[in-house]
Each structure stands twice: as structure tokens, then as C-alpha cells.
Design an enzyme around this catalytic site. Structure first.
Site, PDB file in Angstrom:
ATOM      1  N   ASP A   1     -63.963  10.538 -13.111  1.00 61.16           N
ATOM      2  CA  ASP A   1     -62.928  11.037 -12.190  1.00 61.16           C
ATOM      3  C   ASP A   1     -63.363  11.160 -10.943  1.00 61.16           C
ATOM      4  O   ASP A   1     -62.797  10.853  -9.833  1.00 61.16           O
ATOM      5  CB  ASP A   1     -62.571  12.452 -13.079  1.00 61.16           C
ATOM      6  CG  ASP A   1     -61.427  12.931 -12.078  1.00 61.16           C
ATOM      7  OD1 ASP A   1     -60.438  12.339 -11.580  1.00 61.16           O
ATOM      8  OD2 ASP A   1     -61.541  14.249 -11.602  1.00 61.16           O
TER       9      ASP A   1
ATOM     10  N   MET B   1     -68.283  17.418 -33.587  1.00 59.94           N
ATOM     11  CA  MET B   1     -67.415  17.028 -32.799  1.00 59.94           C
ATOM     12  C   MET B   1     -67.506  17.919 -31.334  1.00 59.94           C
ATOM     13  O   MET B   1     -67.035  17.137 -30.229  1.00 59.94           O
ATOM     14  CB  MET B   1     -66.104  17.701 -33.387  1.00 59.94           C
ATOM     15  CG  MET B   1     -65.436  16.858 -34.645  1.00 59.94           C
ATOM     16  SD  MET B   1     -65.600  14.837 -34.381  1.00 59.94           S
ATOM     17  CE  MET B   1     -64.565  14.617 -32.870  1.00 59.94           C
ATOM     18  N   GLU B   2     -68.125  19.092 -31.295  1.00 61.82           N
ATOM     19  CA  GLU B   2     -68.326  19.662 -29.874  1.00 61.82           C
ATOM     20  C   GLU B   2     -69.390  18.839 -29.193  1.00 61.82           C
ATOM     21  O   GLU B   2     -69.499  18.598 -27.858  1.00 61.82           O
ATOM     22  CB  GLU B   2     -68.934  21.076 -30.282  1.00 61.82           C
ATOM     23  CG  GLU B   2     -67.890  22.127 -30.662  1.00 61.82           C
ATOM     24  CD  GLU B   2     -67.264  21.807 -32.214  1.00 61.82           C
ATOM     25  OE1 GLU B   2     -66.349  22.353 -32.366  1.00 61.82           O
ATOM     26  OE2 GLU B   2     -68.067  21.087 -32.986  1.00 61.82           O
TER      27      GLU B   2
ATOM     28  N   LEU C   1     -57.606  19.665 -35.669  1.00 59.16           N
ATOM     29  CA  LEU C   1     -58.101  20.364 -37.075  1.00 59.16           C
ATOM     30  C   LEU C   1     -59.456  21.017 -37.197  1.00 59.16           C
ATOM     31  O   LEU C   1     -60.278  21.109 -37.867  1.00 59.16           O
ATOM     32  CB  LEU C   1     -58.088  19.209 -38.228  1.00 59.16           C
ATOM     33  CG  LEU C   1     -56.612  18.456 -38.476  1.00 59.16           C
ATOM     34  CD1 LEU C   1     -56.640  17.832 -39.711  1.00 59.16           C
ATOM     35  CD2 LEU C   1     -55.683  19.854 -38.849  1.00 59.16           C
ATOM     36  N   CYS C   2     -60.121  20.940 -35.716  1.00 65.19           N
ATOM     37  CA  CYS C   2     -61.360  21.617 -35.697  1.00 65.19           C
ATOM     38  C   CYS C   2     -61.358  23.045 -35.431  1.00 65.19           C
ATOM     39  O   CYS C   2     -60.277  23.649 -35.002  1.00 65.19           O
ATOM     40  CB  CYS C   2     -61.872  21.083 -34.305  1.00 65.19           C
ATOM     41  SG  CYS C   2     -62.546  19.336 -34.129  1.00 65.19           S
ATOM     42  N   HIS C   3     -62.282  23.674 -36.195  1.00 63.03           N
ATOM     43  CA  HIS C   3     -62.268  25.252 -36.232  1.00 63.03           C
ATOM     44  C   HIS C   3     -62.736  25.961 -35.068  1.00 63.03           C
ATOM     45  O   HIS C   3     -63.649  25.149 -34.174  1.00 63.03           O
ATOM     46  CB  HIS C   3     -63.352  25.773 -37.289  1.00 63.03           C
ATOM     47  CG  HIS C   3     -62.517  25.390 -38.579  1.00 63.03           C
ATOM     48  ND1 HIS C   3     -62.911  24.280 -39.170  1.00 63.03           N
ATOM     49  CD2 HIS C   3     -62.112  26.108 -39.494  1.00 63.03           C
ATOM     50  CE1 HIS C   3     -62.553  24.192 -40.363  1.00 63.03           C
ATOM     51  NE2 HIS C   3     -61.981  25.207 -40.744  1.00 63.03           N
TER      52      HIS C   3
END
Length: 159
Positions: free
Chosen positions: A128, A113-114, A75-77
Site C-alpha cells: 500500500d 492465525m495471528e 471462526l477465530c477466537h
């Protein structure tokens, strides 16, 4: 408690319409930690890891992740970031690496969120690259440190 904006009137998830919102400068900082044994951390610091420069790879991965957040979180733009920075700091006192991300844009929706995605993916990239040397590394304390801009106002973690 505030109304959840990603849920519509019948309880379904939806992408928020931000068309009516004002464009403002929005910034966010986030952090994450990855803890490992001293041997693994020294290998990273000394540049002797057989996969190459772990910090450079993690930094680039974090930057790329910030740019792809909209593709990862449903739901992020999609946002036009104007600045993404990922800083990595070895902390030999506790055999960890602190990752801090910073994202900035001029837009209609926040950039938290970014920043969180950048810090998380940088930590996952370190894991990793080092998992062949150590499998029990721990990623922890992924959190938003501060954000500015937008209708909800500013936020900063208090020490």
C-alpha cells in the site's frame, strides 16, 4: 485425516468450544515475502519514501493485525496476546523484504492465525505504501514456520 473442527455434525461452520481445553503457552512464527524492483527497495532502505518510514508503519500494522485477527477471520477466537513481534529484513540480493512475525499467549487455542495475519498485513502495508511508485510488487510465500503448545503438538518447517 483429522476431523475438521470448525464443521459441526450436520456440515455447518461453527466456532469451536474451547472451554474444556487446558491453558498452555502457545507460540507461532510465520513469514511472508514481498518482491519489488531495486529502486523501490532502495527508497525504503534509504528512508527516502515520500510516505515516511515504510518499515515502522508495516511493523505497527502487523502488530495491530495480530490483535484484530478474531475480527477478520470469522471462526477465530478473540485472544489475549502477550507478545507480538514483526521483523522486517531487506534482501537486496533478490529485491525483496522478508517479514517474520512471532505471537505468544497463554490460552486454550493456538496463535497460528495471528502470526499469519501479522505477516500478511505487514506485507500488504508495504504494498500500500509503495504502490504509487510500483504496482507490480509480488507478495508470496505466506506460511507458518513453527508453532508450539496445545494438544496437536509442535510443528516446525523443515529446511
Amino acid at each position: 485425516m483429522s476431523q475438521l473442527t470448525h464443521i459441526n455434525s450436520v456440515g455447518e461452520a461453527h466456532m469451536v468450544d474451547v472451554a474444556a481445553k487446558a491453558e498452555t503457552i502457545r507460540e507461532a512464527r510465520a513469514e511472508a515475502f514481498i518482491t519489488m524492483n531495486a529502486k523501490t527497495l532502495n527508497m525504503i532502505i534509504n528512508g527516502s519514501h515520500h510516505k515516511g518510514d515504510v518499515f515502522a508503519t508495516a511493523r505497527i500494522a502487523g502488530i495491530q493485525a495480530a490483535k484484530k485477527t478474531w475480527d477478520l477471520i470469522p471462526l477465530c477466537h478473540p485472544l489475549l496476546l502477550i507478545k507480538v513481534e514483526v521483523l522486517l529484513e531487506a534482501q537486496t540480493s533478490n529485491n525483496s523484504i522478508r517479514i517474520e512475525s512471532y505471537c505468544r499467549l497463554s490460552g486454550k487455542t493456538g496463535v497460528e492465525m495471528e502470526a499469519l495475519t501479522a505477516a500478511s498485513i505487514a506485507a500488504l502495508t508495504i504494498y500500500d505504501m509503495c504502490k504509487a511508485v510500483q504496482n507490480d510488487m509480488v507478495i508470496s510465500t505466506v506460511r507458518l514456520l513453527e508453532k508450539t503448545g496445545g494438544k496437536s503438538g509442535d510443528f516446525k518447517v523443515t529446511p
